[in-house]
Motif scaffolding. Sequence first.
Motif, mmCIF file in Angstrom:
data_model
loop_
_atom_site.group_PDB
_atom_site.id
_atom_site.type_symbol
_atom_site.label_atom_id
_atom_site.label_comp_id
_atom_site.label_asym_id
_atom_site.label_seq_id
_atom_site.Cartn_x
_atom_site.Cartn_y
_atom_site.Cartn_z
ATOM 1 N N MET A 119 -2.076 10.310 2.226
ATOM 2 C CA MET A 119 -1.854 10.104 3.656
ATOM 3 C C MET A 119 -1.527 8.636 3.905
ATOM 4 O O MET A 119 -2.299 7.755 3.556
ATOM 5 C CB MET A 119 -3.101 10.484 4.447
ATOM 6 C CG MET A 119 -3.522 11.930 4.266
ATOM 7 S SD MET A 119 -4.872 12.313 5.374
ATOM 8 C CE MET A 119 -5.129 14.042 4.977
ATOM 9 N N ASP A 120 -0.373 8.395 4.524
ATOM 10 C CA ASP A 120 0.039 7.016 4.796
ATOM 11 C C ASP A 120 -0.177 6.705 6.275
ATOM 12 O O ASP A 120 0.621 7.088 7.120
ATOM 13 C CB ASP A 120 1.513 6.829 4.407
ATOM 14 C CG ASP A 120 1.903 5.362 4.386
ATOM 15 O OD1 ASP A 120 1.110 4.530 4.873
ATOM 16 O OD2 ASP A 120 2.998 5.048 3.890
ATOM 17 N N GLU A 121 -1.250 6.022 6.577
ATOM 18 C CA GLU A 121 -1.612 5.696 7.963
ATOM 19 C C GLU A 121 -1.423 6.894 8.885
ATOM 20 O O GLU A 121 -0.663 6.824 9.852
ATOM 21 C CB GLU A 121 -0.787 4.499 8.457
ATOM 22 C CG GLU A 121 -0.934 3.284 7.557
ATOM 23 C CD GLU A 121 -0.421 2.003 8.193
ATOM 24 O OE1 GLU A 121 -0.238 1.983 9.423
ATOM 25 O OE2 GLU A 121 -0.226 1.018 7.466
ATOM 26 N N PRO A 122 -2.111 7.994 8.604
ATOM 27 C CA PRO A 122 -1.838 9.240 9.326
ATOM 28 C C PRO A 122 -2.228 9.188 10.800
ATOM 29 O O PRO A 122 -1.822 10.054 11.568
ATOM 30 C CB PRO A 122 -2.681 10.278 8.579
ATOM 31 C CG PRO A 122 -3.791 9.485 8.004
ATOM 32 C CD PRO A 122 -3.216 8.146 7.645
ATOM 33 N N LYS A 168 0.833 -1.212 0.000
ATOM 34 C CA LYS A 168 0.000 0.000 0.000
ATOM 35 C C LYS A 168 0.865 1.258 0.000
ATOM 36 O O LYS A 168 0.671 2.177 -0.792
ATOM 37 C CB LYS A 168 -0.919 0.020 1.234
ATOM 38 C CG LYS A 168 -1.722 -1.232 1.433
ATOM 39 C CD LYS A 168 -2.577 -1.172 2.688
ATOM 40 C CE LYS A 168 -1.783 -1.123 3.987
ATOM 41 N NZ LYS A 168 -1.081 -2.384 4.323
ATOM 42 N N SER A 169 1.836 1.277 0.915
ATOM 43 C CA SER A 169 2.710 2.459 0.991
ATOM 44 C C SER A 169 3.507 2.614 -0.293
ATOM 45 O O SER A 169 3.736 3.724 -0.761
ATOM 46 C CB SER A 169 3.674 2.339 2.165
ATOM 47 O OG SER A 169 2.959 2.231 3.364
ATOM 48 N N THR A 170 3.924 1.488 -0.846
ATOM 49 C CA THR A 170 4.694 1.526 -2.086
ATOM 50 C C THR A 170 3.885 2.196 -3.189
ATOM 51 O O THR A 170 4.379 3.089 -3.890
ATOM 52 C CB THR A 170 5.073 0.085 -2.488
ATOM 53 O OG1 THR A 170 5.893 -0.464 -1.465
ATOM 54 C CG2 THR A 170 5.794 0.051 -3.807
HETATM 55 MG MG MG Z 1 2.854 0.993 4.960
#
Ligand code: MG
Lengths: 299, 297
Positions: A210-213, A83-85
């Motif tokens: 937003m990455d797991e904000p 997901k982050s990628t």
């Molecule tokens: Mg991640």
Amino acid sequence: MTRSEQRTVSTEQRTNKSDTASESQVTIERSNTVPPVEGAPDGVITLKDLEVFYSDFRAVTNVNMSFGSREITALIGPSGCGKSTVLRCLNRMNDLVPGARVEGAVAYHGVDIYGEDVDVIEVRRRIGMVFQKPNPFPKSIYDNVAYGPRVTGMKVSDMDNVVERALRGAALWDEVKDKLKQNAFGLSGGQQQRLCIARAIATSPEVILMDEPCSALDPIATAKIEDLMVELASTYTIIIVTHNMQQAARVSQRTGFFTAEADDKGQRTGRLVEFDTTEHIFGNPSDARTEAYITGRFG
Amino acid sequence: MTATTLVVDQSLKSGRRKGVGSTVFAIALWACLAIICAFLFFVLAVIVQKGLARFDPNLVTEHPSRLRPDTSGVKSALFGTIWIMVLTALIALPLGIAAAVYLEEYADGTRWWNRLIELNIQNLAAVPSVIYGILALGFVVRGPLSIGAVLLAGAIALALLILPVVIITCREALRSVPSEIRSGSLALGATQWQTTWKQVLPAAVPGIATGSILALSRAIGEAAPLLLVGATTFLTFNPDGVFSRYTVLPTQIFSLVPLDRVEFRDLAYSTILLLIIVLLVMNALAIWLRNRYQRQW
Ligand SMILES: [Mg+2]
Ligand SMILES: Nc1ncnc2c1ncn2[C@@H]1O[C@H](COP(=O)(O)OP(=O)(O)O)[C@@H](O)[C@H]1O
């Protein structure tokens, strides 16, 4: 992408400065046009056969999706599924990872941001990012917010006004208006994260990633950020990675579900399993793996 | 219930047996430490005791004199030390910081040439200082540059000497700046250069300053390389520019010690005391800086 390529891009930016200043003008060359993905919403950003490698390791493959304007899209899935990628591809933050390589296309308004002649600085100004852990700069609250407009050479007649608007936009103004000159490290975690959101919207982006904000925040601060996201979605296109399914269900209009299943060689490559309206994903998922995940049977 | 408690108690007590070995070891460590401290204390005590005899205002207000050793001082050497320290800093710090920024922020550490540079810097830090003196003698005092035995030549020798240390400590300072600061800045559309200049370097300043001061304090304690590049040992004027002849405190001490009149030897002791005080002040400044700007993350 290597660091040396990034340097070339920075030099490009300096020559482009005059264009960057005139705010609403699109400086991205329209030479890398990508056709839209079929069946996907007519999006601000469209991913076409996206595939990301970290050196030899294929982290995600075959991602086709599109992010609708002024919508919140949630990316969910077990950890390590990429997901982050995927999120980092959307504003080319993967350029900073040595050995990372992106195949396929990331089309922003039809223009491939990985194409030639694309000004990565302009891409990042238009597609802002909020990170997992609040990361304010060790500067005053004011300087944190003013940093983006300053470095991108935005023509700003009244910086105080820009800072106030951004802080109001991030629902932080009332809490900090009397201590703008104080160091941002004095704020609570939730306030710091809202400061990071203010910092991102100060450059007037169109999209906020937003990455797991909320993963580093307590439930009350989390609720504030969620309310804020819903409010921001009337102005901005928001793409959020979250491990919290209730959060995805509460705030998003569309949800993409990723998994990483080991192939015959034992390599785990992330794939987009299902991408649909949030209502559909959480109410009546088409794929058995999605159903298993949202009902908590794996991941 | 009681049985369990008893067992626990006994197993706790039997731990005492292991304590003997570690006590002996601890005592050995303390003994080593005590020996080192005793030595240091002894040296310091001797210097203070003998140095105080001539530790008077004349020491810093009078130039050296062959005729009046009891009232002469080391003014020209103190000024020479200050001059050479400033000049060394002007040469070594910009170069060292720039090199550190390149290696930490720009260089791709997987490339062989960058790894080669790194390895060489590590090795250069271990090269004896007299080698740098020979290098400067061959290339700066004589040879290609041929500027003579002037202040600038001494400063170049010392700058080369401390450059590896400056680079290494600056890299450590840059590395301690969290990568979130960098990605936060770049994600806002800042260039690599803006990120380095406006975020990373300011955040690393305390570490860079501390490292630089410690490196400079090493430089001004050096006598060997400066003797090679022709620092004079007897001079009755202060330097007036970078092409001036000069003398410094360590070379002054070097020339005073072998003289056989007791007044010269007293002067040597007070000069050593003066040099130690200068060094202590610099180290204290470095420690203060480090504590004052404790890392915020
Ligand atoms: Mg991640
Ligand atoms: N910088 C990196 N270098 C090498 N591999 C990475 C890097 N970042 C992520 N990966 C790998 O890529 C895969 C996807 O990671 P990530 O995108 O962080 O997943 P998620 O955000 O869904 O938890 C994981 O197997 C992870 O180990």
